[in-house]
Design a protein around this motif. Structure first.
Motif, PDB file in Angstrom:
ATOM      1  N   PHE B  36       0.798  -1.218   0.000  1.00 24.70           N
ATOM      2  CA  PHE B  36       0.000   0.000   0.000  1.00 24.70           C
ATOM      3  C   PHE B  36       0.833   1.272   0.000  1.00 24.70           C
ATOM      4  O   PHE B  36       0.292   2.368  -0.063  1.00 24.70           O
ATOM      5  N   ALA B  37       2.145   1.127   0.062  1.00 25.19           N
ATOM      6  CA  ALA B  37       2.997   2.309  -0.057  1.00 25.19           C
ATOM      7  C   ALA B  37       3.319   2.595  -1.523  1.00 25.19           C
ATOM      8  O   ALA B  37       4.015   3.558  -1.831  1.00 25.19           O
ATOM      9  N   HIS B  38       2.793   1.750  -2.414  1.00 26.26           N
ATOM     10  CA  HIS B  38       3.154   1.877  -3.827  1.00 26.26           C
ATOM     11  C   HIS B  38       2.739   3.235  -4.403  1.00 26.26           C
ATOM     12  O   HIS B  38       3.476   3.845  -5.167  1.00 26.26           O
ATOM     13  N   GLY B  39       1.541   3.717  -4.037  1.00 29.15           N
ATOM     14  CA  GLY B  39       1.069   5.004  -4.541  1.00 29.15           C
ATOM     15  C   GLY B  39       2.010   6.147  -4.182  1.00 29.15           C
ATOM     16  O   GLY B  39       2.192   7.090  -4.953  1.00 29.15           O
ATOM     17  N   ASP B  40       2.620   6.035  -3.011  1.00 27.80           N
ATOM     18  CA  ASP B  40       3.488   7.127  -2.559  1.00 27.80           C
ATOM     19  C   ASP B  40       4.822   7.153  -3.287  1.00 27.80           C
ATOM     20  O   ASP B  40       5.514   8.165  -3.284  1.00 27.80           O
ATOM     21  N   VAL B  41       5.145   6.015  -3.942  1.00 26.99           N
ATOM     22  CA  VAL B  41       6.352   6.005  -4.762  1.00 26.99           C
ATOM     23  C   VAL B  41       6.166   6.985  -5.939  1.00 26.99           C
ATOM     24  O   VAL B  41       7.112   7.658  -6.356  1.00 26.99           O
ATOM     25  N   ILE B  42       4.923   7.098  -6.417  1.00 26.57           N
ATOM     26  CA  ILE B  42       4.610   8.056  -7.484  1.00 26.57           C
ATOM     27  C   ILE B  42       4.971   9.462  -7.027  1.00 26.57           C
ATOM     28  O   ILE B  42       5.603  10.246  -7.746  1.00 26.57           O
ATOM     29  N   MET B  43       4.550   9.753  -5.793  1.00 26.74           N
ATOM     30  CA  MET B  43       4.801  11.080  -5.216  1.00 26.74           C
ATOM     31  C   MET B  43       6.302  11.342  -5.080  1.00 26.74           C
ATOM     32  O   MET B  43       6.790  12.413  -5.441  1.00 26.74           O
ATOM     33  N   ASN B 213       2.315  16.173  -1.290  1.00 28.17           N
ATOM     34  CA  ASN B 213       2.801  14.933  -0.676  1.00 28.17           C
ATOM     35  C   ASN B 213       1.744  13.829  -0.645  1.00 28.17           C
ATOM     36  O   ASN B 213       2.030  12.700  -0.316  1.00 28.17           O
ATOM     37  N   THR B 214       0.502  14.184  -0.978  1.00 33.72           N
ATOM     38  CA  THR B 214      -0.524  13.136  -1.030  1.00 33.72           C
ATOM     39  C   THR B 214      -0.970  12.836  -2.466  1.00 33.72           C
ATOM     40  O   THR B 214      -1.966  12.154  -2.682  1.00 33.72           O
ATOM     41  N   MET B 215      -0.201  13.332  -3.431  1.00 32.29           N
ATOM     42  CA  MET B 215      -0.621  13.167  -4.828  1.00 32.29           C
ATOM     43  C   MET B 215      -0.720  11.705  -5.265  1.00 32.29           C
ATOM     44  O   MET B 215      -1.434  11.378  -6.207  1.00 32.29           O
ATOM     45  N   GLY B 216      -0.004  10.817  -4.556  1.00 36.37           N
ATOM     46  CA  GLY B 216      -0.023   9.411  -4.967  1.00 36.37           C
ATOM     47  C   GLY B 216      -1.160   8.620  -4.367  1.00 36.37           C
ATOM     48  O   GLY B 216      -1.458   7.511  -4.813  1.00 36.37           O
ATOM     49  N   ALA B 217      -1.811   9.195  -3.359  1.00 34.51           N
ATOM     50  CA  ALA B 217      -2.784   8.414  -2.601  1.00 34.51           C
ATOM     51  C   ALA B 217      -3.981   7.972  -3.447  1.00 34.51           C
ATOM     52  O   ALA B 217      -4.257   6.787  -3.567  1.00 34.51           O
ATOM     53  N   MET B 218      -4.660   8.953  -4.055  1.00 32.46           N
ATOM     54  CA  MET B 218      -5.859   8.618  -4.817  1.00 32.46           C
ATOM     55  C   MET B 218      -5.556   7.779  -6.065  1.00 32.46           C
ATOM     56  O   MET B 218      -6.183   6.739  -6.273  1.00 32.46           O
ATOM     57  N   PRO B 219      -4.575   8.200  -6.895  1.00 35.87           N
ATOM     58  CA  PRO B 219      -4.243   7.333  -8.034  1.00 35.87           C
ATOM     59  C   PRO B 219      -3.814   5.941  -7.582  1.00 35.87           C
ATOM     60  O   PRO B 219      -4.114   4.950  -8.254  1.00 35.87           O
ATOM     61  N   GLY B 220      -3.141   5.881  -6.442  1.00 34.30           N
ATOM     62  CA  GLY B 220      -2.720   4.581  -5.918  1.00 34.30           C
ATOM     63  C   GLY B 220      -3.913   3.691  -5.635  1.00 34.30           C
ATOM     64  O   GLY B 220      -3.960   2.528  -6.041  1.00 34.30           O
ATOM     65  N   ILE B 221      -4.899   4.265  -4.949  1.00 36.87           N
ATOM     66  CA  ILE B 221      -6.096   3.487  -4.609  1.00 36.87           C
ATOM     67  C   ILE B 221      -6.841   3.080  -5.881  1.00 36.87           C
ATOM     68  O   ILE B 221      -7.307   1.953  -6.018  1.00 36.87           O
ATOM     69  N   LYS B 222      -6.933   4.029  -6.824  1.00 38.28           N
ATOM     70  CA  LYS B 222      -7.655   3.707  -8.060  1.00 38.28           C
ATOM     71  C   LYS B 222      -6.928   2.648  -8.874  1.00 38.28           C
ATOM     72  O   LYS B 222      -7.559   1.753  -9.445  1.00 38.28           O
ATOM     73  N   ALA B 223      -5.612   2.732  -8.904  1.00 40.12           N
ATOM     74  CA  ALA B 223      -4.848   1.721  -9.643  1.00 40.12           C
ATOM     75  C   ALA B 223      -4.962   0.371  -8.952  1.00 40.12           C
ATOM     76  O   ALA B 223      -5.038  -0.672  -9.608  1.00 40.12           O
ATOM     77  N   PHE B 224      -5.004   0.398  -7.614  1.00 39.72           N
ATOM     78  CA  PHE B 224      -5.205  -0.857  -6.887  1.00 39.72           C
ATOM     79  C   PHE B 224      -6.566  -1.444  -7.252  1.00 39.72           C
ATOM     80  O   PHE B 224      -6.691  -2.645  -7.507  1.00 39.72           O
ATOM     81  N   THR B 225      -7.567  -0.566  -7.309  1.00 41.33           N
ATOM     82  CA  THR B 225      -8.899  -0.988  -7.757  1.00 41.33           C
ATOM     83  C   THR B 225      -8.814  -1.624  -9.146  1.00 41.33           C
ATOM     84  O   THR B 225      -9.371  -2.692  -9.391  1.00 41.33           O
ATOM     85  N   ALA B 226      -8.062  -0.959 -10.022  1.00 42.22           N
ATOM     86  CA  ALA B 226      -7.903  -1.473 -11.386  1.00 42.22           C
ATOM     87  C   ALA B 226      -7.257  -2.857 -11.379  1.00 42.22           C
ATOM     88  O   ALA B 226      -7.688  -3.759 -12.107  1.00 42.22           O
ATOM     89  N   ALA B 227      -6.246  -3.015 -10.525  1.00 43.65           N
ATOM     90  CA  ALA B 227      -5.548  -4.307 -10.452  1.00 43.65           C
ATOM     91  C   ALA B 227      -6.495  -5.403  -9.977  1.00 43.65           C
ATOM     92  O   ALA B 227      -6.464  -6.530 -10.478  1.00 43.65           O
ATOM     93  N   TYR B 261     -19.550  12.414  -9.420  1.00 47.38           N
ATOM     94  CA  TYR B 261     -19.551  11.105  -8.756  1.00 47.38           C
ATOM     95  C   TYR B 261     -18.576  10.121  -9.397  1.00 47.38           C
ATOM     96  O   TYR B 261     -18.663   8.917  -9.174  1.00 47.38           O
ATOM     97  N   THR B 262     -17.645  10.647 -10.214  1.00 46.47           N
ATOM     98  CA  THR B 262     -16.744   9.769 -10.965  1.00 46.47           C
ATOM     99  C   THR B 262     -16.029   8.734 -10.091  1.00 46.47           C
ATOM    100  O   THR B 262     -16.024   7.543 -10.405  1.00 46.47           O
ATOM    101  N   ASP B 263     -15.440   9.204  -8.994  1.00 47.42           N
ATOM    102  CA  ASP B 263     -14.706   8.272  -8.125  1.00 47.42           C
ATOM    103  C   ASP B 263     -15.633   7.183  -7.608  1.00 47.42           C
ATOM    104  O   ASP B 263     -15.281   5.995  -7.599  1.00 47.42           O
ATOM    105  N   ALA B 264     -16.830   7.617  -7.198  1.00 47.37           N
ATOM    106  CA  ALA B 264     -17.793   6.652  -6.659  1.00 47.37           C
ATOM    107  C   ALA B 264     -18.146   5.606  -7.704  1.00 47.37           C
ATOM    108  O   ALA B 264     -18.247   4.411  -7.397  1.00 47.37           O
ATOM    109  N   ILE B 265     -18.319   6.059  -8.950  1.00 52.90           N
ATOM    110  CA  ILE B 265     -18.665   5.115 -10.022  1.00 52.90           C
ATOM    111  C   ILE B 265     -17.556   4.083 -10.220  1.00 52.90           C
ATOM    112  O   ILE B 265     -17.805   2.891 -10.357  1.00 52.90           O
ATOM    113  N   GLU B 266     -16.294   4.565 -10.179  1.00 54.68           N
ATOM    114  CA  GLU B 266     -15.173   3.638 -10.365  1.00 54.68           C
ATOM    115  C   GLU B 266     -15.147   2.564  -9.277  1.00 54.68           C
ATOM    116  O   GLU B 266     -14.923   1.386  -9.551  1.00 54.68           O
ATOM    117  N   PHE B 267     -15.390   3.009  -8.046  1.00 58.36           N
ATOM    118  CA  PHE B 267     -15.356   2.021  -6.956  1.00 58.36           C
ATOM    119  C   PHE B 267     -16.589   1.112  -6.991  1.00 58.36           C
ATOM    120  O   PHE B 267     -16.529  -0.036  -6.566  1.00 58.36           O
TER     121      PHE B 267
END
Lengths: 236, 290
Positions: B36-43, B213-227, B261-267
């Motif tokens: 779960f630290a993967h998103g923060d590597v983006i940051m 410093n939180t720029m990776g959090a949301m894309p990280g979660i969404k990419a995890f969702t994608a995975a 509601y884009t984020d909600a739709i993705e989840f």
């Protein structure tokens, strides 16, 4: 001369003493079998020799070298190869790729093509199915693949863990014939088997393992005529 | 024409998500853990680009530095934080990963402060094809991410090391019997995943220049969702899931009523997939070994 020697080997699973200090050796050129019932510690012995499970105490000596603490992936290079219990072939890879993995330890592999032909010659069924995904093979073919894969690294000693498991009697005979062939061509064999009759019929020497201890050892042919063994393991 | 524009935008966003999702899925497949630290590597990649850009002014040098730094970071984190926990309960590893995530975010905040930084990488404007108008950075992201995915696929499928990665992900013990050093393969996986995250950071900064410093959090979660949608552990699954989420996002942004509601739709899609096929679109049911 002993190629492989196991000294006072002890292995624990939590509080369970799986191996209570066993001693045995395999001489160069021999087929040695370790027989015993389910849960006697046969697979534990095999996996601790090759470094897949941690050893509590004791030593494993191979080619005069103490390999007790050598990590598993380095043992192949030293000439030790194992066909694990349940075959554990790579289901997602093709037959050919499985064999390729078998030769992984050899960096610049000039004999790869010859080696793979040798395996195909020994197991013609594998050649027919070389581009098939391994999970589509039958049980017998998977056993052949596991053995072929283990042979790709030119082992001096082959450790076979329950090669007869789940196979029809006809296939068991075929597999055991091949084990004898491999041995005749110069590979030392340590064979762990529940099918004691088959194992004793091809082995030079045998050890009987019971709940983590070796209770009997000796010449395989003599053991076949031992009344206790007959009663306990040969079903006679 | 607007549909085509939206589709290209979606593929481009999806390419970025796929880059990140690949890191999740490969690490899960091989080390059997959710990093779960993967998103923060983006940051971290983003800040590296920011620092190097300020010094040199060349975006590509920034990208190269980010890739290198993130690889070192990923491998170091694996060695220090995750490797000692190999064989520990999955929960312990998961919590450690969350801890690493906060550590990275807080460290970045300490160094760079909490107000967003601006990085203008490339301003290439738009490309016009007939009535089609698309930003250059969208096209670059699209092409680059698909090329990277192609290279990765070829690497995994046709190289000795790539096949060894598949072998380790399937059966670590059996792979070791072949002489494969599974620890080395795990290290390599973290290095590749982190390099892809750095690339994703670059793509994200091309799209919007704001860095926090939180720029990776949301894309990280969404990419995890994608995975997970694609089937965690599956490399083509992560690509497919990433692209799917990207297209959904682009389409949803275009429709005014549902855009907020884009984020909600993705989840929601994640929830539906988990209900219908819990192993994900391309995920396999793992057969228990006999």
């Amino acid at each position: 001369m002993a190629l492989l020697e196991v000294k006072d080997l002890e292995v624990n699973y939590g509080v369970i003493r799986a191996l209570k200090g066993i001693n045995f050796h395999v001489n160069k050129g021999e087929i040695v079998t370790l027989i015993g019932a389910n849960g006697a510690g046969k697979t534990t012995t095999m996996q601790s020799i090759i470094g897949l499970i941690p050893i509590k105490s004791g030593h494993v000596i191979y080619n005069d070298q103490d390999i007790t603490k050598t990590p598993c992936h380095k043992l192949v290079k030293l000439g030790m190869s194992q066909v694990p219990e349940g075959r554990r072939i790579f289901q997602e890879l093709t037959v050919y790729e499985n064999l390729m993995m078998g030769a992984y330890s050899i960096k610049k592999n000039v004999t790869f093509k010859d080696d793979i032909e040798m395996v195909y010659k020994r197991f013609p069924r594998l050649k027919e199915r070389k581009n098939q995904i391994a999970s589509t093979l039958s049980g017998g073919e998977q056993q052949m693949l596991a053995m072929g894969r283990a042979l790709m690294s030119h082992p001096d000693i082959l450790l076979l863990d329950e090669p007869s498991m789940g196979l029809s009697p006809l296939l068991v005979t075929e597999i055991f014939d091949i084990i004898q062939e491999i041995n005749k061509e110069g590979t030392t064999v340590l064979l762990v088997e529940q099918n004691a009759k088959k194992a004793l019929s091809i082995a030079d020497r045998a050890y009987v393992l019971e709940t983590g201890s070796i209770v009997l050892e000796g010449d395989a042919k003599e053991m076949m005529n031992n009344d206790d063994i007959k009663k306990a393991y040969l079903g006679e | 024409m607007e549909i085509l524009e939206t589709l290209i935008n979606g593929l481009s966003i999806g390419g970025t998500y796929a880059m990140i999702a690949l890191g999740y899925t490969m690490v899960y497949g091989i080390a059997k853990m959710l990093n779960f630290a993967h998103g923060d590597v983006i940051m971290v990649g983003g800040y590296t680009i920011y620092v190097v850009m300020a010094q040199t002014g060349y975006p590509l040098i920034g990208l190269a530095a980010a890739i290198l730094f993130c690889m070192i970071l990923g491998v170091t984190v694996e060695k220090l934080a995750y490797k000692p926990l190999r064989g520990a309960s999955p929960l312990a590893v998961l919590i450690t990963a969350i801890g690493v995530s906060y550590l990275l975010q807080s460290t970045a905040q300490m160094i760079f402060g909490s107000s967003p930084k601006m990085v203008t990488l490339l301003d290439l404007g738009n490309v016009k094809l007939g009535s089609l108008k698309i930003q250059w950075n969208v096209i670059i992201t699209l092409i680059a991410s698909f090329v990277i995915m192609l290279i990765l696929t070829l690497f995994v499928k046709y190289t000795r090391t790539g096949r060894a990665m598949v072998a380790v992900s399937e059966d670590k013990g059996a792979a070791q019997l072949m002489g494969i050093n599974s620890n080395a393969i795990i290290t390599l996986t973290f290095a590749i995943g982190s390099a892809l995250a750095a690339c994703a950071g670059f793509f994200m900064l091309m799209k919007s220049p704001s860095l926090s410093n939180t720029m990776g959090a949301m894309p990280g979660i969404k990419a995890f969702t994608a995975a997970v949608i694609g089937g965690i552990g599956s490399i083509p699954g992560a690509m497919l899931g990433g692209i799917l989420i990207g297209i959904v996002e682009a389409v949803s942004y275009k429709i005014t009523v549902i855009a907020p509601y884009t984020d909600a739709i993705e989840f929601l899609i994640l929830i539906i997939i988990l209900l219908v096929k819990p192993s994900g679109i391309l995920g396999k049911k793992r057969r228990e070994k006999v």
